[in-house]
Scaffold this active site. Structure first.
Site, PDB file in Angstrom:
ATOM      1  N   LYS A  79       0.848  -1.200   0.000  1.00 18.98           N
ATOM      2  CA  LYS A  79       0.000   0.000   0.000  1.00 18.98           C
ATOM      3  C   LYS A  79       0.880   1.245   0.000  1.00 18.98           C
ATOM      4  O   LYS A  79       1.892   1.300   0.705  1.00 18.98           O
ATOM      5  CB  LYS A  79      -0.916  -0.024   1.230  1.00 18.98           C
ATOM      6  CG  LYS A  79      -1.973   1.077   1.241  1.00 18.98           C
ATOM      7  CD  LYS A  79      -2.894   0.951   2.461  1.00 18.98           C
ATOM      8  CE  LYS A  79      -3.951   2.039   2.509  1.00 18.98           C
ATOM      9  NZ  LYS A  79      -4.814   1.939   3.707  1.00 18.98           N
ATOM     10  N   SER A 154      -9.717   2.503   2.873  1.00 16.63           N
ATOM     11  CA  SER A 154      -8.853   3.159   1.914  1.00 16.63           C
ATOM     12  C   SER A 154      -7.941   2.218   1.132  1.00 16.63           C
ATOM     13  O   SER A 154      -7.425   2.581   0.086  1.00 16.63           O
ATOM     14  CB  SER A 154      -7.971   4.180   2.647  1.00 16.63           C
ATOM     15  OG  SER A 154      -7.105   3.514   3.563  1.00 16.63           O
ATOM     16  N   SER A 178      -9.733   0.111   7.025  1.00 13.86           N
ATOM     17  CA  SER A 178      -9.186   0.123   5.662  1.00 13.86           C
ATOM     18  C   SER A 178      -8.526  -1.160   5.185  1.00 13.86           C
ATOM     19  O   SER A 178      -8.188  -1.283   4.009  1.00 13.86           O
ATOM     20  CB  SER A 178      -8.186   1.262   5.519  1.00 13.86           C
ATOM     21  OG  SER A 178      -8.885   2.476   5.487  1.00 13.86           O
TER      22      SER A 178
HETATM   23  N1  GLN Z   1     -12.946   4.598   6.071  1.00  9.91           N
HETATM   24  C1  GLN Z   1     -12.348   5.091   7.260  1.00  9.91           C
HETATM   25  C2  GLN Z   1     -11.968   6.533   7.086  1.00  9.91           C
HETATM   26  O1  GLN Z   1     -12.308   7.079   6.113  1.00  9.91           O
HETATM   27  C3  GLN Z   1     -11.167   4.246   7.622  1.00  9.91           C
HETATM   28  C4  GLN Z   1      -9.927   4.644   6.939  1.00  9.91           C
HETATM   29  C5  GLN Z   1      -8.755   3.819   7.338  1.00  9.91           C
HETATM   30  O2  GLN Z   1      -8.880   2.791   8.011  1.00  9.91           O
HETATM   31  N2  GLN Z   1      -7.591   4.278   6.939  1.00  9.91           N
HETATM   32  O3  GLN Z   1     -11.333   7.121   7.908  1.00  9.91           O
END
Ligand code: GLN
Length: 503
Positions: A79, A154, A178
């Site tokens: 990532k 994400s 994410s």
């Molecule tokens: N979807 C969540 C957010 O927008 C989690 C993001 C993440 O785990 N990096 O913050």
């Protein structure tokens, strides 16, 4: 399509170790797959141009009789939130376009030392803010099950790369879901470790008290193998635990052999709202619970009254920490600098941040700055921290009664690209079941539990364990996975359309 890309990392590693397959062959097969499908999927932001050299080096060392790690020679997707010396690291943002780090993230350094072969950097929502990868400054990733749908976020790039057989395993990061929510919508496996279990050094910070790096894979064993490589104490991360961790791969293998479900107490949360969950998601969840029960597990209703306030608390704590973490992108030390003729240094900073950050990032910086401002700090940030403590206590009480807690990993299957992009609240609500896990610092895993009847798209089940009990999740996850794969007559991803399978 080459058989090599369909193998799990564990199977590939076994063939590499006997010399039946070379790392160069395995790496080439994945690069070919990327070349064939990534124009459609867009899982990668950057593909390494020296993966084959790294693979050749591993092959050479193996031939020379060197003792190599369990996953040596296996390709790995990374990532883009993780910094790397040999590939750009952008965290999905324009402000870091082309940024080359002077050091590797600890997890990347450990993967390299273990002989894994970095294939490239995967797409993500900008600075890991989002649930769909549509907030990437470089365009969205597409779900391999249906290219018109989101791959989650994400870490949609890592999940899609693994689901599309472009990489056998990948690294992700999880601040509020994410790793697990992308796993849910792509039919893959992902685990968020206990906070402090995996080093955050070199993971571009979103919210430091919530961020954890973790594995993404197609099987539970593969996640465990990768976790064994990346986990453990790191003096560069002050929140890194000094625990001696058990072998997660051994736990997964034990789970797959069966028996671990007998007498296992599985908690289901009474207060989890019925509404908001798609019928196919709930049905798949119930079916998995029935399967566990049939193997001797006991399903116990538990109360976690503050679970539902997780999202609200998270959207104060996360923006607060993010606004502070992102202050370092000031156009002086990192990345983009937009000149303002005749302007002051502040003008340059403001202009660079204006052009370098996307809308979601700006939204959260403004929210966080507001929540931390004098006069509001106690009302917002202070209250959110109290809610966080209440959620932690809910988990403590629950784990006095049960071994693991189970929830659907997310409320719906993959939605359509564009469907929620203009509705931040709807986007945020995707993480109702994953966010409390980060707030409490406990580990959570998502494994595929089936396809939703109404749309034929994948659904995941999440298991949560007490802090430091990540091995328990691999044991239970592998046990359920074995039962489900048996029931399906093969892995769920064999039915994904990109493979030409029926759906
Ligand atoms: N979807 C969540 C957010 O927008 C989690 C993001 C993440 O785990 N990096 O913050």
């Amino acid at each position: 399509m080459s058989e090599l890309i369909r193998m799990s990392a564990a199977d590939l590693a076994a063939r590499l170790s006997t010399g039946e397959v070379s790392s160069v062959e395995a790496t080439q097969a994945h690069l070919d797959r990327i070349a064939a499908v990534d124009g459609d999927v867009h899982a990668f932001l950057h593909v390494s141009d020296h993966a084959l050299d790294v693979a050749a080096d591993i092959d050479r060392r193996r031939a020379a009789g060197e003792q190599l790690g369990d996953l040596a020679g296996v390709p790995l997707a990374i990532k883009d939130v993780l910094v790397t010396t040999d590939m750009p690291s952008t965290s999905g943002s324009k402000i870091l376009e082309g940024f080359l780090s002077p050091y590797d993230a600890t997890v990347v350094a450990r993967a390299r030392a273990a002989g894994l072969v970095p294939l490239g950097k995967t797409n993500m929502d900008e600075f890991a803010m989002g649930s769909s990868t549509e907030h990437s400054a470089y365009g969205p990733t597409h779900n391999p099950w249906d290219l018109d749908r989101i791959p989650g976020g994400s870490g949609g790039g890592s999940a899609a790369a693994v689901a599309a057989f472009e990489a056998p395993i990948a690294l992700g990061s999880d601040t509020g879901g994410s790793i697990r929510q992308p796993a849910h919508v792509t039919g893959t496996v992902g685990l968020k470790p206990t906070y402090g279990g995996v080093s955050r050094f070199g993971a571009i910070a979103l919210a430091s008290s919530l961020d954890q790096v973790g594995p993404v894979s197609r099987t539970v064993l593969d996640s465990a193998l990768l976790h064994d490589v990346i986990g453990g104490h790191d003096p560069h991360d002050s929140t890194s635990l000094t625990d001696a961790w058990p072998s997660f791969a051994a736990a997964a293998r034990e789970g797959a052999r069966g028996d671990v479900l007998k007498g296992l107490k599985v908690g289901v949360i009474r207060e989890l709202p019925d509404s908001g969950f798609q019928e196919g998601v709930s049905a798949s969840f119930r079916a998995s619970l029935a399967l566990l029960e049939a193997q001797g597990a006991e399903i116990v209703e538990i109360s976690a009254p503050h679970f539902e306030y997780g999202v609200a608390a998270y959207y104060l704590i996360l923006p607060a920490e993010a606004s502070s973490n992102l202050a370092k992108f000031d156009s002086v030390r990192f990345g983009l600098r937009v000149d303002v003729p005749g302007g002051t240094v502040e003008d340059v900073m403001a202009r660079s941040r204006d052009l370098g950050f996307g809308d979601e990032v700006k939204r959260r910086i403004i929210l966080g700055t507001y929540a931390l401002s004098a006069g509001y700090y106690d009302a917002y940030y202070g209250s959110a921290q109290k809610v966080r403590t209440l959620i932690q206590r809910d988990f403590d009480d629950a784990f006095a009664q049960v071994d693991v807690i189970a929830t659907p990993s997310a409320p719906t299957t993959a939605f359509r690209l564009g469907e929620k992009i203009d509705d931040p609240l709807q986007m945020y609500l995707n993480d109702v079941t994953t966010i409390p896990v980060n707030l409490a610092g406990v580990p959570g895993i998502s494994i595929p539990s089936g396809l939703a009847a109404e749309d034929g798209l994948p659904v995941g089940i999440q298991f949560i364990a007490p802090a430091r009990e990540d091995a328990r999740l691999y044991r239970v996850g592998a046990a359920l996975e074995a039962l489900l794969v048996d029931e399906w007559g093969g892995p769920l991803l064999d039915r994904a359309p990109l493979l030409g399978g029926a759906r």
